[in-house]
Design a protein around this motif. Structure first.
Motif, short mmCIF file in Angstrom:
data_model
loop_
_atom_site.label_atom_id
_atom_site.label_comp_id
_atom_site.label_asym_id
_atom_site.label_seq_id
_atom_site.Cartn_x
_atom_site.Cartn_y
_atom_site.Cartn_z
N ASP A 164 -32.35 11.65 -84.94
CA ASP A 164 -32.07 12.40 -83.71
C ASP A 164 -32.44 11.61 -82.46
OD1 ASP A 164 -31.20 14.43 -85.31
OD2 ASP A 164 -32.88 15.80 -84.91
N ASN A 165 -33.43 10.73 -82.58
CA ASN A 165 -33.90 10.00 -81.40
C ASN A 165 -33.55 8.52 -81.42
OD1 ASN A 165 -35.65 12.19 -80.00
ND2 ASN A 165 -36.34 12.25 -82.14
N ALA A 166 -32.64 8.16 -82.34
CA ALA A 166 -32.13 6.77 -82.43
C ALA A 166 -33.27 5.76 -82.46
CB ALA A 166 -31.18 6.48 -81.28
N LEU A 167 -34.28 6.04 -83.31
CA LEU A 167 -35.44 5.16 -83.40
C LEU A 167 -35.24 4.12 -84.49
CD1 LEU A 167 -38.24 7.88 -83.15
CD2 LEU A 167 -37.54 6.28 -81.35
N HIS A 168 -35.88 2.97 -84.31
CA HIS A 168 -35.92 1.91 -85.31
C HIS A 168 -37.35 1.81 -85.83
CE1 HIS A 168 -35.88 -2.29 -86.87
NE2 HIS A 168 -34.65 -1.96 -87.22
N HIS A 169 -37.49 1.38 -87.07
CA HIS A 169 -38.85 1.34 -87.62
C HIS A 169 -39.79 0.45 -86.81
CE1 HIS A 169 -38.59 -2.69 -89.46
NE2 HIS A 169 -37.35 -2.38 -89.82
N SER A 170 -39.24 -0.54 -86.14
CA SER A 170 -40.09 -1.40 -85.32
C SER A 170 -40.63 -0.68 -84.09
CB SER A 170 -39.31 -2.65 -84.90
OG SER A 170 -38.17 -2.29 -84.13
N ASP A 171 -40.06 0.48 -83.75
CA ASP A 171 -40.55 1.27 -82.61
C ASP A 171 -41.82 2.04 -82.94
OD1 ASP A 171 -38.28 0.60 -81.03
OD2 ASP A 171 -37.12 2.23 -81.94
N ILE A 172 -42.08 2.29 -84.22
CA ILE A 172 -43.09 3.25 -84.62
C ILE A 172 -44.49 2.63 -84.61
CG2 ILE A 172 -43.83 4.84 -86.42
CD1 ILE A 172 -41.15 5.52 -85.04
N ALA A 173 -45.39 3.34 -83.93
CA ALA A 173 -46.79 2.90 -83.87
C ALA A 173 -47.69 3.75 -84.78
CB ALA A 173 -47.31 2.97 -82.44
N LYS A 174 -47.47 5.08 -84.76
CA LYS A 174 -48.32 5.98 -85.54
C LYS A 174 -47.49 7.14 -86.07
CE LYS A 174 -52.48 5.23 -82.67
NZ LYS A 174 -53.48 5.90 -81.78
N ILE A 175 -47.97 7.73 -87.16
CA ILE A 175 -47.38 8.93 -87.72
C ILE A 175 -48.49 9.94 -88.00
CG2 ILE A 175 -45.97 9.90 -89.59
CD1 ILE A 175 -45.02 7.06 -90.17
N GLU A 176 -48.23 11.18 -87.67
CA GLU A 176 -49.11 12.28 -88.06
C GLU A 176 -48.32 13.25 -88.93
OE1 GLU A 176 -50.73 14.22 -84.66
OE2 GLU A 176 -51.97 12.52 -84.05
N ILE A 177 -48.90 13.65 -90.04
CA ILE A 177 -48.26 14.62 -90.92
C ILE A 177 -49.22 15.78 -91.13
CG2 ILE A 177 -47.33 15.06 -93.22
CD1 ILE A 177 -46.62 12.09 -93.39
N ALA A 181 -44.44 21.19 -93.99
CA ALA A 181 -45.00 20.01 -93.32
C ALA A 181 -44.35 19.86 -91.95
CB ALA A 181 -44.77 18.74 -94.13
N ALA A 182 -45.08 19.23 -91.02
CA ALA A 182 -44.55 18.89 -89.70
C ALA A 182 -44.94 17.46 -89.38
CB ALA A 182 -45.10 19.85 -88.63
N VAL A 183 -43.99 16.69 -88.90
CA VAL A 183 -44.19 15.26 -88.66
C VAL A 183 -44.14 14.98 -87.17
CG1 VAL A 183 -43.26 12.95 -89.08
CG2 VAL A 183 -43.18 14.68 -90.89
N THR A 184 -45.04 14.12 -86.73
CA THR A 184 -45.02 13.62 -85.36
C THR A 184 -44.98 12.09 -85.39
OG1 THR A 184 -46.27 15.50 -84.50
CG2 THR A 184 -46.28 13.49 -83.17
N LEU A 185 -44.08 11.50 -84.63
CA LEU A 185 -43.97 10.05 -84.52
C LEU A 185 -44.39 9.62 -83.12
CD1 LEU A 185 -40.45 9.42 -86.15
CD2 LEU A 185 -42.70 9.48 -87.27
N GLU A 186 -45.19 8.56 -83.05
CA GLU A 186 -45.59 7.98 -81.78
C GLU A 186 -45.09 6.54 -81.74
OE1 GLU A 186 -49.72 6.82 -79.50
OE2 GLU A 186 -49.62 8.81 -80.49
N THR A 187 -44.45 6.17 -80.64
CA THR A 187 -43.87 4.83 -80.54
C THR A 187 -44.82 3.87 -79.86
OG1 THR A 187 -42.80 5.34 -78.44
CG2 THR A 187 -41.54 5.78 -80.45
N LEU A 188 -44.51 2.59 -79.97
CA LEU A 188 -45.34 1.56 -79.37
C LEU A 188 -45.39 1.66 -77.85
CD1 LEU A 188 -44.19 -1.43 -81.60
CD2 LEU A 188 -46.45 -0.37 -81.62
N ASP A 189 -44.34 2.23 -77.24
CA ASP A 189 -44.35 2.37 -75.79
C ASP A 189 -44.90 3.72 -75.33
OD1 ASP A 189 -42.31 4.10 -76.47
OD2 ASP A 189 -40.70 2.96 -75.50
N GLY A 190 -45.55 4.46 -76.26
CA GLY A 190 -46.27 5.66 -75.89
C GLY A 190 -45.50 6.96 -75.97
N ARG A 191 -44.25 6.93 -76.36
CA ARG A 191 -43.50 8.18 -76.49
C ARG A 191 -43.97 8.92 -77.76
NH1 ARG A 191 -37.55 6.33 -76.86
NH2 ARG A 191 -38.59 4.49 -77.80
N ARG A 192 -43.85 10.25 -77.70
CA ARG A 192 -44.31 11.09 -78.81
C ARG A 192 -43.21 12.08 -79.18
NH1 ARG A 192 -49.37 12.27 -81.02
NH2 ARG A 192 -49.65 14.42 -81.78
N PHE A 193 -42.83 12.09 -80.43
CA PHE A 193 -41.76 12.97 -80.91
C PHE A 193 -42.34 13.89 -81.98
CE2 PHE A 193 -39.84 9.00 -79.53
CZ PHE A 193 -38.82 9.43 -78.69
#
Length: 452
Positions: free
Chosen positions: A282-295, A372-384
């Motif tokens: 949905d957010n056109a993310l690439h794996h290289s964008d991802i900094a952290k994951i919360e589940i 479950a609910a997933v949150t992705l945080e990117t290297l540039d600080g965005r949070r989804f």
């Protein structure tokens, strides 16, 4: 009026099966054979077959060919080898309220006994096999629900599938209602009361207990036929069990609670995998964008640690690593069940950056669903942040026939070859209509070794 389980097991006829039940059995047949095909290539399956061949030679019951192998053992030995084979790939059908799986024990056990009977001159039709499958699923599901409601430990599927397999194999080999009661009692008593969370916390080839549940049920039926006693089965005949059986033959738990897996790993991780996939897409993310994951998820799921699995068993009972694989590769299929994948730097980076959060609300809600609910945080600080989700493949979010077909071919084609896989799919889709010679051909296709 309702009937007790032994009368039900004795008298159920093909015309008693709802049309939706027949459709479900066709889907489960195809789905399970795909898992068996890829499972036939695993180290766990090869070890189990070597052990079975060393110990379970054919006796007076007659030989049974091992699933996807073709070599002959006793019915119990073939059931054991086949169940371990299917269980070696955690992608077979399941039932959420029972926290486990029935088909992985039922199919190899019933196929083994059917093959033995056929080689002894018994004419078996697709209708016969559909009746046996329906009975085994329904009795197993109900016995499992009783067990979870009355036992303090969380036992593996082998514990309650042993009961369903015992009752139905007893019918297959000509037992009456009283002998079926004893078979269920023997299967319940001698079935593996293995503790599931041991294999969650320390993943090994023990898996879900069906490798011993299936042969325990088969053995119980043959013992009951010879006069061995074991009734009552407390999961079927006790006062505590009664509420779980009082609508038998009227309501089919198999229809209400059977799910199909879209990924070859523990079902408890699937809602997190789906959630991560949706956020990435949905957010056109690439794996290289991802900094952290919360589940955030339910308690049992948080024990699926597996940040750096070293074996296929550890991969199967993990959550962080499969989620990271979906983020890094956009899929989880046969290519992800390899040693190379376990050392993939992109997947490992994301897996190590994952935090699991034990959520009390999701634990309370995760009885008939897995949340479950997933949150992705990117290297540039965005949070989804994704919403709480349950896995696809459940009854309310069913896998389509096309998805089941694609999964089967993804798993089976490279092992069995396209011609054999296509023929198996065609026969699965109307197996209940096969006459005895056609069903014999079907058994040959299922039980013979891969030739590719």
């Amino acid at each position: 009026m309702t009937q007790d389980f032994a009368t039900f097991a004795t008298n159920l006829a093909f015309d008693d099966l709802p049309e939706d039940m027949i459709k479900l059995l066709r889907r489960s047949f195809l789905d399970t054979l795909g898992v068996a095909a890829i499972g036939s290539q695993t180290e766990m399956s090869h070890i189990a077959r070597r052990g079975a061949l060393a110990l379970f030679g054919a006796g007076t019951a007659g030989g049974s060919r091992v699933l996807m192998d073709g070599r002959s053992l006793s019915p119990a030995g073939a059931a054991m080898a086949g169940a371990f084979m299917i269980d070696s790939i955690d992608a077979h059908d399941g039932t959420t309220p029972n926290k486990g799986h029935a088909g992985s024990a039922i199919f190899p056990a019933l196929l083994a006994v059917a093959d033995s009977l056929r080689q002894n001159g018994r004419q078996i039709t697709g209708q016969d096999f559909a009746i046996w499958l329906a009975l085994a699923y329904e009795i197993s599901y109900r016995a499992g629900q009783v067990q979870h409601a009355t036992c303090p430990d969380y036992h593996t599927s082998g514990a309650w599938t042993a009961v369903g397999v015992a009752a139905v194999v007893a019918r297959m080999i000509g037992c009456d209602a009283e002998q079926i009661r004893h078979a269920a009692g023997i299967g319940e008593y001698h079935g593996p009361r293995s503790q599931m969370m041991r294999c969650i916390d320390f993943p090994t080839m023990l898996r879900d207990g069906v490798g011993w549940g299936a042969p325990s049920g088969v053995t119980a039926a043959y013992l009951a036929r010879e006069g061995f006693t074991g009734a009552p089965a407390l999961t079927c005949d006790s006062k505590e069990a009664a509420p779980f059986w009082d609508d038998l033959g009227i309501r089919w738990l198999t229809l209400e609670h059977t799910h199909y897996k879209l990924y070859p790993c523990c079902r408890w991780a699937h809602s997190s995998i789906d959630g991560a996939q949706k956020l990435m897409t949905d957010n056109a993310l690439h794996h290289s964008d991802i900094a952290k994951i919360e589940i955030r998820t339910f308690h049992y799921a948080t024990r699926l640690a597996g940040y750096e699995p070293k074996t296929l068993d550890e991969f199967s009972y993990s959550i962080a690593f499969p989620v990271a694989a979906m983020i890094a590769r956009g899929k989880i299929g046969p290519d992800e069940l390899t040693p190379e994948t376990l050392n993939d730097a992109n997947i490992l980076r994301i897996s190590r950056a994952t935090t699991l959060i034990d959520d009390d609300d999701m634990t309370a809600r995760s009885i008939e669903k897995r949340w479950a609910a997933v949150t992705l945080e990117t290297l540039d600080g965005r949070r989804f942040e994704g919403p709480p989700m349950t896995p696809r493949g459940d009854v309310d979010q069913p896998a389509s026939d096309q998805e089941i077909s694609e999964k089967f071919h993804l798993f089976a084609d490279s092992i069995l070859g396209g011609i054999r896989a296509n023929r198996l799919e065609n026969l699965c889709n109307h197996f209940d209509l096969l006459d005895a010679p056609e069903f014999a051909e079907f058994l040959d296709l299922i039980l013979s070794a891969p030739t590719t």
